[in-house]
Design an enzyme around this catalytic site. Structure first.
Site, short mmCIF file in Angstrom:
data_model
loop_
_atom_site.label_atom_id
_atom_site.label_comp_id
_atom_site.label_asym_id
_atom_site.label_seq_id
_atom_site.Cartn_x
_atom_site.Cartn_y
_atom_site.Cartn_z
N LYS A 106 0.09 4.21 -0.17
CA LYS A 106 -0.70 5.20 0.30
C LYS A 106 -0.45 6.59 -0.69
CE LYS A 106 -0.10 3.13 4.75
NZ LYS A 106 -0.06 3.16 6.14
N SER A 147 3.61 -1.80 10.44
CA SER A 147 5.24 -1.74 10.46
C SER A 147 5.68 -3.30 10.34
CB SER A 147 5.37 -1.42 12.16
OG SER A 147 4.94 -0.17 12.37
N HIS A 149 -9.42 1.27 4.83
CA HIS A 149 -8.29 1.64 5.65
C HIS A 149 -8.41 2.50 6.88
CE1 HIS A 149 -3.96 2.58 6.55
NE2 HIS A 149 -3.62 1.55 5.96
N GLU A 162 -5.15 -4.71 10.64
CA GLU A 162 -4.32 -3.76 10.86
C GLU A 162 -4.42 -2.80 12.17
OE1 GLU A 162 -2.37 -2.56 6.77
OE2 GLU A 162 -3.84 -1.23 7.15
N GLU A 219 -6.91 4.86 7.76
CA GLU A 219 -6.42 6.21 7.52
C GLU A 219 -7.66 6.73 6.69
OE1 GLU A 219 -2.74 5.67 5.51
OE2 GLU A 219 -1.94 5.04 7.27
N GLY A 236 2.59 2.58 10.55
CA GLY A 236 3.53 3.69 10.56
C GLY A 236 4.31 4.07 11.89
N ASN A 249 0.87 -1.21 -0.05
CA ASN A 249 -0.01 -0.11 -0.07
C ASN A 249 0.84 1.22 0.09
OD1 ASN A 249 -1.73 2.23 0.36
ND2 ASN A 249 -2.30 1.27 2.59
#
Ligand code: 13P
Length: 257
Positions: free
Chosen positions: A17, A219, A101, A173, A103, A179, A15
């Site tokens: 991003k 991560s 996701h 996730e 985010e 991250g 991904n």
């Protein structure tokens, strides 16, 4: 699509991003294709930002690596400025689409119901959805991890026929691991995956949980991937930062193969 999508396949997806222009993406995917070419033990997908999809697709041609997108709108077309539909993604060569996701859930207000609508639209448009679920740090510390996962999976999958659900992938996730450099332990990932599989069995039908590929994301890097992939519960990974460098992404693919 079922003929090339085996029961519970191994998959490593990158991904990207909001990273890489189309020129940069073509260069990166070319490097990845050169490394990955020929390995068949694990399916591989790259999910660049929308403007890079076609250039990346060109550089992946005949590589065996799949193309994916990071989001889509639930409607097939219409007055939705700034959005793209599943059929547009298919037309641009995508096989996969990441949905829900964290985010987008936490940064763009995407609700469980919106993710459920997008999942149905992706299936309608012939895309393999990678549905993301996961708890925040405060939810984990409050003992609510299982409750959050059950709610997110139930809302997305309620009412889907088992044969259709099997054509999807779920990425666990945990938000606190994305991250941050703080990866979930293999045991934490397995425990969450068991909750997700049991929820699929209850919501969609007995046996479904054992047939859907479950990825871990958050991560993942070449150092921690082998221990995660050693878990029976973990079928692959959704990789953010480490997918932006060809050598590190390749080492994660190799660990899954
Ligand atoms: P990182 O691998 O950068 O933690 O990102 C994970 C992720 O969000 C993949 O979708």
């Amino acid at each position: 699509m079922s003929e090339i999508w085996p029961r519970r396949p191994r998959l490593v997806a990158g991904n990207w991003k909001m990273h890489r222009t189309s020129a940069e993406g073509a260069a990166l995917s070319g490097e990845i294709a050169a490394l990955v070419r020929g390995q068949k033990a694990c399916a591989v997908a790259l999910c660049p930002p929308f403007p890079a999809i076609e250039a990346v697709g060109r550089s992946l041609r005949d590589s065996g690596i799949h193309l994916g997108a990071q989001n889509m709108h639930p409607e097939p077309q219409g007055a939705f400025t700034g959005e793209v539909s599943g059929s547009m993604l298919r037309g641009a060569g995508c096989r996969f689409v990441i949905l829900g996701h964290s985010e987008r859930r936490h940064g763009m207000g995407e609700t469980d119901d919106v993710v459920a609508r997008k999942l149905r639209a992706a299936l309608r448009d012939g895309l393999t959805a990678i549905v993301c679920v996961g708890e925040t740090l405060s939810e984990r510390e409050g003992g609510q991890t299982a409750e959050v996962l059950v709610r997110q999976v139930r809302t997305a999958y309620d009412g889907l026929p088992p044969g259709t659900a099997r054509q999807t992938v779920i990425a666990y996730e945990p938000v606190w691991a994305i991250g941050t450099g703080r990866v979930a332990t293999p045991e934490q990932a397995s425990e969450a995956h068991r909750v997700i599989r049991a929820t699929l069995d209850r919501v969609v039908g007995a046996g479904t949980g054992a047939e859907v590929a479950l990825l871990y994301g958050g991560s993942v890097n070449p150092g921690n991937a082998p221990a995660l992939f050693a878990e029976d519960e973990v079928d692959g990974a959704l990789v953010g930062g480490a997918s932006l460098e060809a050598a590190s992404f390749w080492r994660i693919v190799a660990a899954a193969s």
